[in-house]
Write an enzyme that holds these catalytic residues in place. Structure first.
Site, short mmCIF file in Angstrom:
data_model
loop_
_atom_site.label_atom_id
_atom_site.label_comp_id
_atom_site.label_asym_id
_atom_site.label_seq_id
_atom_site.Cartn_x
_atom_site.Cartn_y
_atom_site.Cartn_z
CE LYS A 15 -2.33 11.45 9.20
NZ LYS A 15 -1.60 10.45 8.31
NE ARG A 53 5.96 3.78 5.73
CZ ARG A 53 5.08 3.42 5.15
NH1 ARG A 53 5.05 2.75 4.06
NH2 ARG A 53 3.78 3.79 5.32
CG HIS A 71 -9.50 4.78 7.43
ND1 HIS A 71 -10.13 5.45 6.28
CD2 HIS A 71 -9.97 5.06 8.61
CE1 HIS A 71 -11.25 5.99 7.06
NE2 HIS A 71 -11.32 5.81 8.26
CD GLU A 131 -7.53 16.54 5.71
OE1 GLU A 131 -6.21 16.54 5.88
OE2 GLU A 131 -7.76 15.32 5.40
P1 ADP Z 1 -2.87 7.38 7.70
O1 ADP Z 1 -1.32 8.10 7.78
O2 ADP Z 1 -3.49 6.94 9.01
O3 ADP Z 1 -2.69 6.05 6.86
P2 ADP Z 1 -3.99 9.01 5.56
O4 ADP Z 1 -3.95 10.44 5.96
O5 ADP Z 1 -2.91 8.54 4.96
O6 ADP Z 1 -3.59 8.40 7.13
O7 ADP Z 1 -5.39 8.41 5.42
C1 ADP Z 1 -5.76 6.96 5.26
C2 ADP Z 1 -7.03 7.00 4.42
O8 ADP Z 1 -8.02 7.58 5.12
C3 ADP Z 1 -7.15 7.30 3.04
O9 ADP Z 1 -6.49 6.54 2.01
C4 ADP Z 1 -8.58 7.81 2.72
O10 ADP Z 1 -9.06 6.58 2.56
C5 ADP Z 1 -8.89 8.21 3.90
N1 ADP Z 1 -8.89 9.56 4.32
C6 ADP Z 1 -8.05 10.42 4.70
N2 ADP Z 1 -8.17 11.73 4.70
C7 ADP Z 1 -9.54 11.70 3.95
C8 ADP Z 1 -10.48 12.84 3.79
N3 ADP Z 1 -10.21 14.16 3.96
N4 ADP Z 1 -11.86 12.59 3.24
C9 ADP Z 1 -11.90 11.20 3.18
N5 ADP Z 1 -11.16 10.06 3.62
C10 ADP Z 1 -9.89 10.51 3.82
#
Ligand code: ADP
Length: 524
Positions: free
Chosen positions: A142, A318, A261, A226
């Protein structure tokens, strides 16, 4: 084992010469699908349509699985656990050599985002149907992905630009951006290694938890901070690039209904994006892909706040689980395009050739018990009858009588419906769920029906807190009967047409319902 970690391999590859690779064309005549279940079958179906021979691999637990029967050839790779079968990259490459395979499609999960495997496939003279190892490497982390896109002016959630090494400094930064904040594993995936911190007193404890979860899951304890967006939608953009520098986007998917999530219900297009925001997000997604010289199918994920400000989360390098909803609204077979791109063909269409037609919804059918905290459930499929009919697509990889193995992801099928508009797609989905007969295991289908008929979902006025705001296991015992459902649906459609945000839902167990304003977009 070399390939157990799905992300963040420690090597960086400079061996491949992109200009050399670029214009080479090679007809693919035989594909090995390095996966199982629904995605293995889905890829093989398209390969067959293209006149390409298919090879399945399987573990001892999947000996009788439909993907094994469907393939032209099938090879057992080992015992049930993934690290003794589906993750054995060297063995899979060896099988390709023995069977004169030209290309490997990794599906999703397993080896699909493993840059080291992708490089080995290429070094062995095979084609990896997906992006370059460099793209996977950069976007697999990330933080490195955020750095890679920095020069493109992509909106980011405020946070620390690098991994947290100094806690006091991280606390200062958290105060500056304002609590609540989210501590996230840099190598994260599948919602793991994420911790919300409501106030400074909790910072140290949550930090310890995030780091140990990150080490346990990814072997890499790097975390960053974040701003926690309190009521976000998760909206992602499908992109497709070729090896000649052309990149297009295929609009958005709304994936806000999540547990832990992780997504459960997805749809395309989103009910809230305006055409202008859709275009802006599409352009950003293409820029993200350009930042890592992307080719093949990929997804750029964003979170979107209530004012429709969007922020880049990460790129998945992917094919996504939820890709069928995009296929249905655009008419593009994404697997076919991936194969053509891998052969070296330029994309056969431009951005302006793509249009959204109609609406599609997908429900993930997971072997989980929604009445018991979505815990995985295993057993034998004593009855398994798929729904059918106009506008219904089922992507699955099992049949009646099969036992669901405990070794793999609990998602066993995807139910997708398509309608001329959102309410038609939703009505078809509810009908299809009622028609789907699964006896022997608990699944997420009753929960999906609850979501589909909930006024917040129907109105578009929902976000990633859907489950915490509206869901209690007891609601599944009181799902409305057909007549009440029709009345509720009619009411919700009425609210949608009149642009009124829905007020507190009747089943709500928390204070603040979503305040999303639904946009009735012209979607042609
Ligand atoms: P992963 O790679 O583990 O799936 P992501 O960064 O794609 O992680 O985030 C997964 C989920 O977590 C998102 O769809 C959202 O619901 C939540 N999320 C991620 N970052 C934030 C944030 N800064 N604020 C609120 N929710 C978040």
């Amino acid at each position: 084992m070399l390939y157990q970690g799905q992300r963040r391999p420690s090597l960086f590859f400079a061996k491949q010469n992109p200009t050399e690779t670029k214009k080479r064309m090679k007809k693919i005549e035989k594909i090995l699908v390095a996966n199982r279940g629904e995605i293995a079958l889905r890829v093989m179906r398209t390969a067959k349509e293209m006149g390409i021979q298919t090879v399945a691999i399987y573990s001892e637990a999947d000996r009788l699985a439909p993907h094994v029967k469907f393939a032209d050839q099938a090879v057992c790779v080992g015992p049930p656990p993934s690290n003794q079968s589906y993750l054995l990259g060297d063995k899979i490459i060896q099988i390709c050599k023995e069977l004169n395979v030209d290309a490997i499609h990794p599906g999703y999960g397993f080896l699909s985002e493993n840059a080291a495997f992708c490089q080995k496939v290429t070094d062995a003279g095979l084609i990896f149907i997906g992006p370059s190892p460099e793209s996977i490497e950069v976007m697999g982390d990330k933080l490195s992905s955020k750095h890679a896109v920095a020069r493109y002016n992509i909106p980011m959630v405020p946070g620390t630009p690098d991994a947290v090494t100094d806690r006091e400094e991280a606390k200062r930064k958290s105060k500056e951006i304002g609590y609540p904040v989210l501590i996230k594993a840099s190598a994260g995936g599948g919602g793991k290694g994420m911790r919300v911190v409501e106030k400074e007193e909790e910072f140290d404890e949550q930090m310890d938890r995030a780091v140990s979860e990150a080490i346990a899951s990814f072997g890499n304890g790097a975390v960053f901070v974040e701003k926690y967006i309190t009521s976000p939608k998760h909206i992602e953009i499908q992109v497709l690039g070729d090896k000649h520098g052309n990149i297009v986007h295929l609009f958005e998917r709304e994936c806000s209904v999540q547990r832990r999530h992780q997504k459960v219900v997805e749809e395309a297009p989103s009910a809230v994006l305006t055409p202008a925001i859709r275009e802006a997000m599409g352009k950003c997604a293409v820029d993200v892909a350009r930042a890592c010289n992307y080719y093949g199918a990929g997804t750029v994920e964003f979170i979107v706040d209530e004012d429709l400000n969007f922020y880049f989360l990460e790129m998945n390098t992917r094919l996504q689980v939820e890709h069928p909803v995009t296929e249905l609204i655009t008419g593009v077979d994404l697997v076919k395009e991936m194969i053509l791109v891998a052969e070296g063909h330029p994309l056969s269409f431009k951005q302006e050739d793509l249009q959204i037609q109609g609406h599609a919804v997908e429900c993930r059918v997971c072997a989980e018990d929604p009445k018991n905290n979505f815990l995985p459930d295993v057993g034998t499929l004593h009855t398994y009858v798929r729904p059918q009919g106009n506008g219904v697509r089922v992507d699955d990889g099992m049949e009646e009588g099969m036992a669901i193995p405990i070794y793999y992801d609990p998602m066993i099928a995807k139910l997708i419906t398509y309608g001329k508009d959102r309410s038609e797609a939703i009505d078809k989905m509810v009908r299809a769920i009622d028609e789907y007969k699964i006896v022997g295991i608990q699944t997420t289908l009753p929960f999906c029906k609850f979501v589909l008929r909930h006024e917040a979902f129907v109105s578009g006025n929902f976000d990633t807190r859907f489950i915490s705001l509206y869901y209690k296991p007891e609601v599944l015992d009181t799902l409305p009967q057909a007549e009440e459902e029709m009345l509720a649906a009619a009411l919700a459609s009425h609210l949608l047409v009149n642009h009124k945000p829905v007020s507190q839902a009747s089943t709500s167990n928390a204070g603040n319902p979503s305040r999303w304003k639904t946009q009735r977009t012209a979607l042609r």
